[in-house]
Design a protein around this motif. Structure first.
Motif, PDB file in Angstrom:
ATOM      1  N   GLU A 136       0.825  -1.216   0.000  1.00 57.97           N
ATOM      2  CA  GLU A 136       0.000   0.000   0.000  1.00 57.97           C
ATOM      3  C   GLU A 136       0.861   1.269   0.000  1.00 57.97           C
ATOM      4  O   GLU A 136       0.684   2.145  -0.863  1.00 57.97           O
ATOM      5  CB  GLU A 136      -0.985  -0.008   1.171  1.00 57.97           C
ATOM      6  N   PRO A 137       1.843   1.394   0.955  1.00 59.52           N
ATOM      7  CA  PRO A 137       2.669   2.610   0.904  1.00 59.52           C
ATOM      8  C   PRO A 137       3.451   2.735  -0.410  1.00 59.52           C
ATOM      9  O   PRO A 137       3.600   3.849  -0.927  1.00 59.52           O
ATOM     10  CB  PRO A 137       3.616   2.456   2.104  1.00 59.52           C
ATOM     11  N   ALA A 138       3.888   1.609  -0.987  1.00 60.31           N
ATOM     12  CA  ALA A 138       4.617   1.682  -2.266  1.00 60.31           C
ATOM     13  C   ALA A 138       3.702   2.230  -3.361  1.00 60.31           C
ATOM     14  O   ALA A 138       4.120   3.056  -4.176  1.00 60.31           O
ATOM     15  CB  ALA A 138       5.155   0.305  -2.653  1.00 60.31           C
ATOM     16  N   GLY A 139       2.436   1.782  -3.346  1.00 55.70           N
ATOM     17  CA  GLY A 139       1.465   2.271  -4.337  1.00 55.70           C
ATOM     18  C   GLY A 139       1.209   3.763  -4.174  1.00 55.70           C
ATOM     19  O   GLY A 139       1.090   4.503  -5.152  1.00 55.70           O
ATOM     20  N   ILE A 140       1.128   4.207  -2.919  1.00 55.33           N
ATOM     21  CA  ILE A 140       0.905   5.639  -2.656  1.00 55.33           C
ATOM     22  C   ILE A 140       2.078   6.453  -3.207  1.00 55.33           C
ATOM     23  O   ILE A 140       1.893   7.500  -3.841  1.00 55.33           O
ATOM     24  CB  ILE A 140       0.716   5.880  -1.136  1.00 55.33           C
ATOM     25  N   LEU A 141       3.289   5.957  -3.000  1.00 47.70           N
ATOM     26  CA  LEU A 141       4.479   6.661  -3.520  1.00 47.70           C
ATOM     27  C   LEU A 141       4.441   6.731  -5.042  1.00 47.70           C
ATOM     28  O   LEU A 141       4.705   7.780  -5.636  1.00 47.70           O
ATOM     29  CB  LEU A 141       5.762   5.955  -3.046  1.00 47.70           C
ATOM     30  N   GLN A 142       4.061   5.592  -5.667  1.00 48.44           N
ATOM     31  CA  GLN A 142       3.979   5.562  -7.132  1.00 48.44           C
ATOM     32  C   GLN A 142       3.001   6.579  -7.679  1.00 48.44           C
ATOM     33  O   GLN A 142       3.205   7.138  -8.747  1.00 48.44           O
ATOM     34  CB  GLN A 142       3.503   4.177  -7.596  1.00 48.44           C
ATOM     35  N   SER A 143       1.925   6.810  -6.917  1.00 46.72           N
ATOM     36  CA  SER A 143       0.940   7.752  -7.462  1.00 46.72           C
ATOM     37  C   SER A 143       1.148   9.165  -6.934  1.00 46.72           C
ATOM     38  O   SER A 143       0.232   9.991  -6.953  1.00 46.72           O
ATOM     39  CB  SER A 143      -0.486   7.247  -7.204  1.00 46.72           C
ATOM     40  N   GLY A 144       2.356   9.452  -6.450  1.00 47.22           N
ATOM     41  CA  GLY A 144       2.705  10.839  -6.125  1.00 47.22           C
ATOM     42  C   GLY A 144       2.435  11.251  -4.683  1.00 47.22           C
ATOM     43  O   GLY A 144       2.512  12.427  -4.350  1.00 47.22           O
ATOM     44  N   GLY A 145       2.123  10.274  -3.812  1.00 48.43           N
ATOM     45  CA  GLY A 145       1.858  10.599  -2.404  1.00 48.43           C
ATOM     46  C   GLY A 145       3.122  10.630  -1.559  1.00 48.43           C
ATOM     47  O   GLY A 145       4.210  10.275  -2.021  1.00 48.43           O
ATOM     48  N   LEU A 146       2.957  11.060  -0.300  1.00 47.69           N
ATOM     49  CA  LEU A 146       4.083  11.132   0.636  1.00 47.69           C
ATOM     50  C   LEU A 146       3.960  10.044   1.699  1.00 47.69           C
ATOM     51  O   LEU A 146       2.915   9.886   2.320  1.00 47.69           O
ATOM     52  CB  LEU A 146       4.114  12.483   1.357  1.00 47.69           C
ATOM     53  N   VAL A 147       5.047   9.309   1.914  1.00 40.64           N
ATOM     54  CA  VAL A 147       5.078   8.264   2.930  1.00 40.64           C
ATOM     55  C   VAL A 147       6.382   8.390   3.724  1.00 40.64           C
ATOM     56  O   VAL A 147       7.459   8.496   3.131  1.00 40.64           O
ATOM     57  CB  VAL A 147       5.014   6.861   2.272  1.00 40.64           C
ATOM     58  N   ALA A 148       6.281   8.403   5.046  1.00 41.38           N
ATOM     59  CA  ALA A 148       7.488   8.411   5.879  1.00 41.38           C
ATOM     60  C   ALA A 148       7.959   6.980   6.087  1.00 41.38           C
ATOM     61  O   ALA A 148       7.141   6.069   6.240  1.00 41.38           O
ATOM     62  CB  ALA A 148       7.199   9.084   7.210  1.00 41.38           C
ATOM     63  N   PHE A 149       9.274   6.787   6.066  1.00 44.56           N
ATOM     64  CA  PHE A 149       9.817   5.426   6.176  1.00 44.56           C
ATOM     65  C   PHE A 149      11.116   5.430   6.980  1.00 44.56           C
ATOM     66  O   PHE A 149      11.805   6.447   7.058  1.00 44.56           O
ATOM     67  CB  PHE A 149      10.030   4.817   4.783  1.00 44.56           C
ATOM     68  N   PRO A 150      11.446   4.273   7.583  1.00 43.40           N
ATOM     69  CA  PRO A 150      12.643   4.208   8.417  1.00 43.40           C
ATOM     70  C   PRO A 150      13.905   4.039   7.582  1.00 43.40           C
ATOM     71  O   PRO A 150      13.867   3.421   6.514  1.00 43.40           O
ATOM     72  CB  PRO A 150      12.403   2.939   9.240  1.00 43.40           C
ATOM     73  N   THR A 151      15.012   4.617   8.045  1.00 45.23           N
ATOM     74  CA  THR A 151      16.329   4.265   7.515  1.00 45.23           C
ATOM     75  C   THR A 151      17.212   3.983   8.734  1.00 45.23           C
ATOM     76  O   THR A 151      16.744   4.122   9.871  1.00 45.23           O
ATOM     77  CB  THR A 151      16.965   5.387   6.668  1.00 45.23           C
TER      78      THR A 151
END
Ligand code: TXA
Ligand code: MG
Length: 368
Positions: free
Chosen positions: A26-41
């Motif tokens: 789901e978060p990967a799909g949101i990123l693909q469609s131009g959305g913002l997702v916070a993720f750990p590094t």
């Protein structure tokens, strides 16, 4: 904001079908469609967007309240993807290749000439970008699933300490529709951002000290490594635009001491006495090595959890988290025992403390 919880140890790029990886669809799909997702590094949480989408990248600046002239770091899943983000025909020098081999995946951001597919907002007024491969399986898997390089600054509101947990991200962006959610994989290992470097003909210049130390780069690359002069003189214009802004600052007043421990202890005690006279209701927080005694008036204290852990490592990992914590409980003053600014990880820690304290750094006696 949505929270996608994931167990890092269960994620591997090879296990494409795994349960855990499904959480990232789901978060990967949101990123693909131009959305913002916070993720750990491994350093801090990043606020990610498709680096090839101008509007997605612009929404990062809006969400953070980030000055538009401060370029973003581009994250790729593996070093093999470097040609997707660099100018056609660009070949990393042998020295740069040695750095990539030694530190990727890891907290080293390398300045390279930019590919035209990268959105202009990523690199305002520059024909370069900073690029890195995060050493975090969740970040790598998310980038790979999204199928695009991710532009990601630290996932904090501009001027706040960088987030090292998903809760920190939620604190800064809850109620902010533009951030779709955060992938929660627990606290970050390093707690301080990556080292930003540029390769010149015969030397490497550190624009921002961070997780990879000067001596480690020297050893791996075989070229002299120098700090960008503004990092030491405090006047000239930084090469890394982000370094000129007030950063990493909590609401409480931060003061830092480094040098000889007995002297520091006395210094902090007299500091507290003075503040008790000048401030109506001071509440003190302290970050210090276990062997330093706690002055009676200190309300909250942090020290390394494990006695076998080097103080500088523990301090760098917990610094941002504790700055946020002390703010939350209502500390008015935070006293921090720093480390030698020329020691290995000390360069990065003291750089952040310099900003958090707005220069209130007290050197005591000869350094240890
Ligand atoms: O560890 C990290 O680096 C984290 C995680 C999320 O990867 N990211 C991070 O991003 O700290 P940010 O945006 O907070 O800091 C990026 C720094 C800034 O100081 C910026 O000026 C510098 O990198 N930078 C980015 N691109 C640059 C470029 N082309 N030339 C010089 N400096 C650049
Ligand atoms: Mg930042």
């Amino acid at each position: 904001m949505k929270v996608w919880s994931i167990d890092t140890s269960a994620v591997s790029l090879a296990q494409k079908g795994s349960e855990q990886l499904h959480v990232l669809l789901e978060p990967a799909g949101i990123l693909q469609s131009g959305g913002l997702v916070a993720f750990p590094t491994e350093t801090v949480y990043g606020l990610g967007a498709d680096a090839t989408s101008q509007s997605a990248v612009q929404s990062i600046f809006a969400a953070k309240g980030r000055p538009g002239d401060n370029p973003l770091i581009v994250h790729i899943a593996s070093a093999a993807d470097i040609a997707r983000v660099t100018a056609p025909g660009f070949v990393p020098s042998p020295a740069m290749q040695r750095a990539m081999a030694a530190f990727w995946p890891g907290p080293l951001t390398i300045i390279v000439p930019v590919h035209e597919s990268i959105a202009p907002a990523v690199h305002p007024e520059l024909d370069t970008i900073g690029v890195r491969v995060p050493n975090h399986r969740v970040a790598q898997a998310l980038i790979a699933l999204a199928g695009c390089p991710l532009a990601a600054p630290s996932a904090n509101r501009s001027g706040r300490p960088s987030p090292t947990t998903a809760e920190d991200v939620l604190t800064d962006f809850a109620g902010e529709d533009v951030v779709a959610g955060v992938v929660d994989a627990g606290p970050c290992d390093f707690g301080i951002e990556s080292t930003v470097v540029a390769f010149e003909d015969q030397r490497v210049v550190i624009y921002r000290p961070g997780g990879v130390t000067k001596s480690a780069i020297e050893a791996a690359v075989g070229l002299p490594v120098v700090f960008d002069t503004h990092l030491t003189d405090g006047h000239s214009v930084p090469k890394s635009p982000g370094m000129k802004y007030r950063h990493y600052a909590p609401t409480a007043q931060v003061d830092v001491w480094w040098g000889q421990l007995d002297g520091i202890s006395r210094g902090i005690c007299s500091f507290i006495e003075a503040k008790k006279l000048s401030h109506r209701a001071p509440r003190f927080a302290l970050m210090a090595p276990a062997k330093m005694q706690t002055p009676a008036q200190v309300d909250w204290r942090w020290q390394p959890e494990r006695s076998d852990e080097p103080y500088d490592i523990a301090l760098s990992r917990d610094l941002y988290r504790m700055l946020r914590q002390f703010d939350k409980v209502g500390a008015t003053h935070i006293a921090i025992v720093g480390v030698h600014p020329e020691s290995d990880i000390g360069a990065a820690v003291m750089n952040r403390l310099q900003k958090a304290s707005e220069g209130r750094i007290h050197q005591v006696g000869s350094s240890e």
